[in-house]
Scaffold this motif. Sequence first.
Motif, short mmCIF file in Angstrom:
data_model
loop_
_atom_site.label_atom_id
_atom_site.label_comp_id
_atom_site.label_asym_id
_atom_site.label_seq_id
_atom_site.Cartn_x
_atom_site.Cartn_y
_atom_site.Cartn_z
N GLU A 1 -21.10 -22.60 12.62
CA GLU A 1 -22.49 -22.78 13.22
C GLU A 1 -23.43 -22.67 12.12
O GLU A 1 -24.48 -23.12 12.24
N THR A 2 -22.83 -21.78 11.00
CA THR A 2 -23.77 -21.40 9.96
C THR A 2 -23.59 -22.11 8.67
O THR A 2 -24.05 -22.09 7.48
N SER A 3 -22.90 -23.16 8.76
CA SER A 3 -22.14 -24.07 7.84
C SER A 3 -21.82 -23.31 6.57
O SER A 3 -21.81 -23.63 5.30
N ASN A 4 -21.16 -22.39 6.80
CA ASN A 4 -20.19 -21.66 5.91
C ASN A 4 -18.98 -22.58 5.67
O ASN A 4 -18.21 -23.13 6.35
N LEU A 5 -18.60 -22.44 4.26
CA LEU A 5 -17.26 -23.38 3.86
C LEU A 5 -16.12 -22.46 4.59
O LEU A 5 -16.59 -20.96 4.20
N ILE A 6 -14.98 -22.76 5.09
CA ILE A 6 -14.12 -21.88 5.61
C ILE A 6 -12.78 -22.09 4.63
O ILE A 6 -12.28 -23.13 4.47
N ALA A 7 -12.20 -20.81 4.15
CA ALA A 7 -11.17 -20.77 3.32
C ALA A 7 -10.20 -19.96 4.10
O ALA A 7 -10.24 -18.92 4.61
N PHE A 8 -8.91 -20.39 4.01
CA PHE A 8 -7.72 -19.79 4.62
C PHE A 8 -6.47 -19.83 3.61
O PHE A 8 -6.34 -20.42 2.92
N ASP A 9 -6.14 -18.34 3.71
CA ASP A 9 -4.91 -18.26 2.92
C ASP A 9 -3.87 -17.48 3.78
O ASP A 9 -4.05 -16.44 4.35
N ALA A 10 -2.79 -18.30 3.99
CA ALA A 10 -1.71 -17.88 4.78
C ALA A 10 -1.14 -16.45 4.76
O ALA A 10 -1.31 -15.59 5.62
N ASN A 11 -0.75 -15.94 3.61
CA ASN A 11 -0.25 -14.73 3.36
C ASN A 11 0.67 -14.02 4.29
O ASN A 11 0.32 -12.84 5.00
N GLY B 1 -4.08 -4.90 0.47
CA GLY B 1 -4.40 -5.67 1.71
C GLY B 1 -4.81 -6.91 1.14
O GLY B 1 -5.90 -7.00 0.05
N ALA B 2 -4.29 -8.17 1.59
CA ALA B 2 -4.69 -9.39 0.91
C ALA B 2 -6.31 -9.63 0.94
O ALA B 2 -7.03 -10.16 -0.10
N THR B 3 -6.95 -9.54 1.97
CA THR B 3 -8.30 -9.82 2.13
C THR B 3 -9.12 -8.55 1.64
O THR B 3 -10.39 -9.07 0.90
N VAL B 4 -8.68 -7.50 1.51
CA VAL B 4 -9.33 -6.37 0.19
C VAL B 4 -8.97 -6.97 -0.98
O VAL B 4 -10.25 -6.88 -1.90
N THR C 1 3.52 -8.52 -9.97
CA THR C 1 2.81 -9.56 -9.41
C THR C 1 2.14 -9.49 -8.15
O THR C 1 1.52 -10.29 -7.33
N THR C 2 2.01 -7.97 -7.62
CA THR C 2 1.38 -7.83 -6.35
C THR C 2 -0.06 -8.13 -6.62
O THR C 2 -0.81 -7.83 -7.45
N GLY C 3 -0.51 -9.00 -5.59
CA GLY C 3 -1.98 -9.53 -5.63
C GLY C 3 -2.20 -10.60 -6.25
O GLY C 3 -3.34 -11.08 -6.32
N ALA C 4 -1.29 -11.33 -7.15
CA ALA C 4 -1.61 -12.20 -7.89
C ALA C 4 -2.30 -13.31 -7.15
O ALA C 4 -3.05 -14.18 -7.51
N GLY C 5 -1.78 -13.72 -5.91
CA GLY C 5 -2.06 -14.93 -5.21
C GLY C 5 -3.51 -14.63 -4.59
O GLY C 5 -4.23 -15.55 -4.50
N ASP C 6 -3.69 -13.35 -4.44
CA ASP C 6 -5.24 -13.21 -4.01
C ASP C 6 -6.23 -13.26 -4.95
O ASP C 6 -7.43 -13.74 -4.75
N ALA C 7 -5.73 -12.90 -6.24
CA ALA C 7 -6.67 -13.07 -7.32
C ALA C 7 -6.91 -14.63 -7.55
O ALA C 7 -8.08 -14.91 -8.10
#
Length: 311
Positions: free
Chosen positions: A153-163, A32-35, A250-256
């Motif tokens: 609200e807590t000033s976290n940087l927000i990161a998004f990866d389409a996947n 799973g990408a987020t994992v 190449t599985t997971g290379a983009g996540d890495a």
Amino acid sequence: MENQGVISLGEAFVDYISTDRNNTKFWQLLGGATVNLAVGTSRLGLPTYYLCKLGTDSNGQFVEQELNMEGVNLDFSVRTDTKRMCGVYVHLTEDGERNFHSYVNQTPDEVLAEEELEREIFEKTRIFYFGSGTLFQQKSKKTTEAALKYAKETSNLIAFDANLRLKRWESEHHCRETVVSFLKQATIVKLAEDELNFLMETNSLEAGLEKILKWNIPYLLITMGGKGAYGVMQGDKVFSPAPKVDTIDTTGAGDAFMAGLLYCFHEKGMPRGTTRLTEYLQFANRVGAQATTGLGSLTSRIDLTELKKHF
């Protein structure tokens, strides 16, 4: 004390990776990408929290044990006896490229609910990361919206990866419209070249960038597999070639790659110029390349000491 750590929101999977080019035998792995992102940032030494709903059956226990071994914090995840972990069958082509063959989800409504989120964790961390995997289902989409609200609200940087995995969506139009609405809210956005073209309805990198740059995304990253990656900030574009490695899968290379990138943002802050952004890309490319040297997304161990020499 300054906030530390990364939150990854998503859905844990069990990946069934083919072990032969005939795709007849499979190896069970955490996926799973987020994992993958959570494990990557944890291996790089960042406090990492994973938010999801876990089952208690054998697959659920497998996922939890693997994440515990990787040092990923599951204190804010939720467990239920009725959850069945999602499965993905990944076939391999002759040249080692991945091919997502099928997606199995026996309990699609068993996802982390909005009311099960705890704002407390967002008050501790520095980066909130998510992808499109929680956007195609209405319940998990609402959870993602609530998490985004807490992150802002807590000033976290927000990161998004389409996947993007189009097989999960009811239509290409629904996918494109939904994903675009969320990536506009992020500080850091990563897209593969084909994802950029799909979302922007273009057929070239140049045309895709021309359209997406109008949205003024602070940090836009476009990955191009073994070729390398582009980084764009304030209209300035830089390119970093990928290092040459003996690629097995190449599985997971983009996540890495994304894990390496978020490590840079976490440890060094937001780059103020293209020279620093290029350094971030170089590091992320090294982490991404390392992930291709073993079968599956998490089997290649990151040599943290060696990689940091190049940062």
